[in-house]
Design a protein around this motif. Structure first.
Motif, mmCIF file in Angstrom:
data_model
loop_
_atom_site.group_PDB
_atom_site.id
_atom_site.type_symbol
_atom_site.label_atom_id
_atom_site.label_comp_id
_atom_site.label_asym_id
_atom_site.label_seq_id
_atom_site.Cartn_x
_atom_site.Cartn_y
_atom_site.Cartn_z
ATOM 1 N N PHE A 190 0.812 -1.225 0.000
ATOM 2 C CA PHE A 190 0.000 0.000 0.000
ATOM 3 C C PHE A 190 0.843 1.271 0.000
ATOM 4 O O PHE A 190 0.489 2.274 -0.629
ATOM 5 C CB PHE A 190 -0.962 0.005 1.201
ATOM 6 C CG PHE A 190 -0.387 0.594 2.459
ATOM 7 C CD1 PHE A 190 -0.690 1.883 2.862
ATOM 8 C CD2 PHE A 190 0.503 -0.153 3.243
ATOM 9 C CE1 PHE A 190 -0.154 2.421 4.022
ATOM 10 C CE2 PHE A 190 1.039 0.367 4.396
ATOM 11 C CZ PHE A 190 0.721 1.662 4.790
ATOM 12 N N ALA A 191 1.977 1.248 0.694
ATOM 13 C CA ALA A 191 2.802 2.455 0.805
ATOM 14 C C ALA A 191 3.814 2.572 -0.324
ATOM 15 O O ALA A 191 4.115 3.677 -0.778
ATOM 16 C CB ALA A 191 3.519 2.478 2.154
ATOM 17 N N ARG A 192 4.337 1.441 -0.788
ATOM 18 C CA ARG A 192 5.409 1.517 -1.786
ATOM 19 C C ARG A 192 4.926 1.472 -3.229
ATOM 20 O O ARG A 192 5.683 1.789 -4.151
ATOM 21 C CB ARG A 192 6.424 0.387 -1.551
ATOM 22 C CG ARG A 192 5.896 -1.024 -1.701
ATOM 23 C CD ARG A 192 7.012 -2.039 -1.465
ATOM 24 N NE ARG A 192 6.627 -3.427 -1.646
ATOM 25 C CZ ARG A 192 6.316 -4.247 -0.674
ATOM 26 N NH1 ARG A 192 6.341 -3.816 0.584
ATOM 27 N NH2 ARG A 192 5.990 -5.499 -0.915
ATOM 28 N N ARG A 200 -5.841 4.285 0.187
ATOM 29 C CA ARG A 200 -4.942 3.170 0.468
ATOM 30 C C ARG A 200 -4.685 3.069 1.958
ATOM 31 O O ARG A 200 -4.714 4.075 2.675
ATOM 32 C CB ARG A 200 -3.624 3.304 -0.310
ATOM 33 C CG ARG A 200 -2.806 4.559 -0.021
ATOM 34 C CD ARG A 200 -1.527 4.568 -0.860
ATOM 35 N NE ARG A 200 -1.782 4.782 -2.272
ATOM 36 C CZ ARG A 200 -1.012 4.324 -3.259
ATOM 37 N NH1 ARG A 200 0.062 3.585 -2.981
ATOM 38 N NH2 ARG A 200 -1.305 4.582 -4.512
ATOM 39 N N ARG A 202 -2.837 0.119 5.178
ATOM 40 C CA ARG A 202 -2.172 -1.139 5.493
ATOM 41 C C ARG A 202 -3.156 -2.293 5.512
ATOM 42 O O ARG A 202 -2.893 -3.368 5.004
ATOM 43 C CB ARG A 202 -1.471 -1.022 6.852
ATOM 44 C CG ARG A 202 -0.997 -2.334 7.468
ATOM 45 C CD ARG A 202 0.108 -2.984 6.656
ATOM 46 N NE ARG A 202 1.335 -2.223 6.690
ATOM 47 C CZ ARG A 202 2.456 -2.580 6.079
ATOM 48 N NH1 ARG A 202 2.467 -3.697 5.348
ATOM 49 N NH2 ARG A 202 3.528 -1.827 6.142
#
Length: 235
Positions: A190-192, A200, A202
Motif C-alpha cells: 500500500f505504501a510503496r 490506500r 495497510r
C-alpha cells in the motif's frame, strides 16, 4: 444511484500467510525438497519488506519454485492442496477487526460483491464463521482476474459508482481504474506502490471510515436517467 463495492478475498478480507506457507509446504512435499519451505519463508519476508517486486505472497513463492525448476502442474496441484486446507490450523487466516459491523453498515449504502481468483473451497465456511456470509449480495470464485473482473465492473457501473478493493494492483484495481471506477489499495504494497489509488491503507480496517463515507456519498448522487431534462415537445 446504486453504488457497488467489489472486495478481493486473499490479502483483503483474509489476512495472514497461513495458506501461503501451506502452499510452500505442499511444493516441498511434492518435490521432495526439504529446504523449499525455508526458502519460501525467506521469500515471504523479502516481499513483506519490499525487497522484491512480487505481486503478493503466492507470487513470491511461485517465483522461487519456478527458479528451482518445479513443473507448473506441480505448482498448480500444490496450490489446490493449500486451498483445501484454508481456515484450518494448517492454513489459518484472520479477518480484519470489526469486519461484521463494517459490512453491515456499508450494506445500507451499497451493493457488496466478493470477487476472487481463488476457488470456493473453504471460503464460504470462513465467511460463515466470521458472521459475514449474508453480507454479500453476490460472490464470485475463480474469476480469472484481471480480465475476468472487467465484465463484473462493467455491469456494476451500469447501476452506479464502483469502488474496487484489493491488495494486487494488476489484478484487483487496474481493471477497475481503466473503466473509470474508484480503487482502494490495501496490504503489504500500500505504501510503496506507485499506482494511483483513490484510497490506500495497510489493512482494510484502516479504511473503514473512508469506504463508508465513499459509499454514503455515492448513494446520494442523482440518477442521471431520472434527472435528465426532457426534450421539448413539438408545438
Amino acid at each position: 444511484m446504486a453504488p457497488t463495492i467489489l472486495f478481493d478475498f486473499d490479502g483483503t478480507l483474509a489476512l495472514g500467510d497461513g495458506p501461503i506457507t501451506a502452499f510452500a509446504r505442499a511444493i516441498a512435499e511434492r518435490t521432495g525438497d526439504s529446504e523449499f519451505a525455508m526458502r519460501a519463508e525467506a521469500a515471504l519476508a523479502a516481499f513483506a519488506t519490499g525487497e522484491t517486486d512480487a505481486r503478493d505472497g503466492y507470487d513470491a513463492v511461485t517465483r522461487i519454485a519456478r527458479e528451482a525448476g518445479v513443473d507448473a502442474d506441480v505448482i498448480g496441484a500444490s496450490y489446490d492442496d493449500s486451498r483445501a486446507l484454508l481456515g484450518s490450523s494448517e492454513a489459518a487466516v484472520d479477518s480484519p477487526e470489526g469486519l461484521p459491523a463494517f459490512l453491515e453498515t456499508l450494506g445500507t449504502h451499497a451493493r457488496l460483491v466478493l470477487a476472487t481468483n481463488a476457488p470456493g473451497d473453504g471460503i464460504t465456511a470462513l465467511l460463515q464463521s466470521w458472521g459475514v456470509a449474508e453480507a454479500f449480495d453476490a460472490v464470485h470464485f475463480t474469476v480469472g482476474k484481471p480480465a475476468g473482473l472487467v465484465p463484473l465492473i462493467r455491469d456494476a457501473l451500469a447501476t452506479g459508482p464502483v469502488l474496487a478493493v484489493g491488495d494486487i494492483v494488476e489484478n484487483d484495481l487496474a481493471p477497475a481504474a481503466e473503466l473509470g471506477a474508484d480503487t482502494a489499495l490495501v496490504g503489504a504494497t500500500f505504501a510503496r506502490s506507485t499506482a494511483t489509488a483513490t484510497m490506500r491503507g495497510r489493512s482494510l480496517a484502516d479504511l473503514y471510515d473512508q469506504i463508508i463515507a465513499w459509499a454514503a456519498a455515492a448513494s446520494r448522487l442523482p440518477d442521471a436517467s431520472q434527472t435528465s431534462t426532457p426534450a421539448p415537445s413539438a408545438s
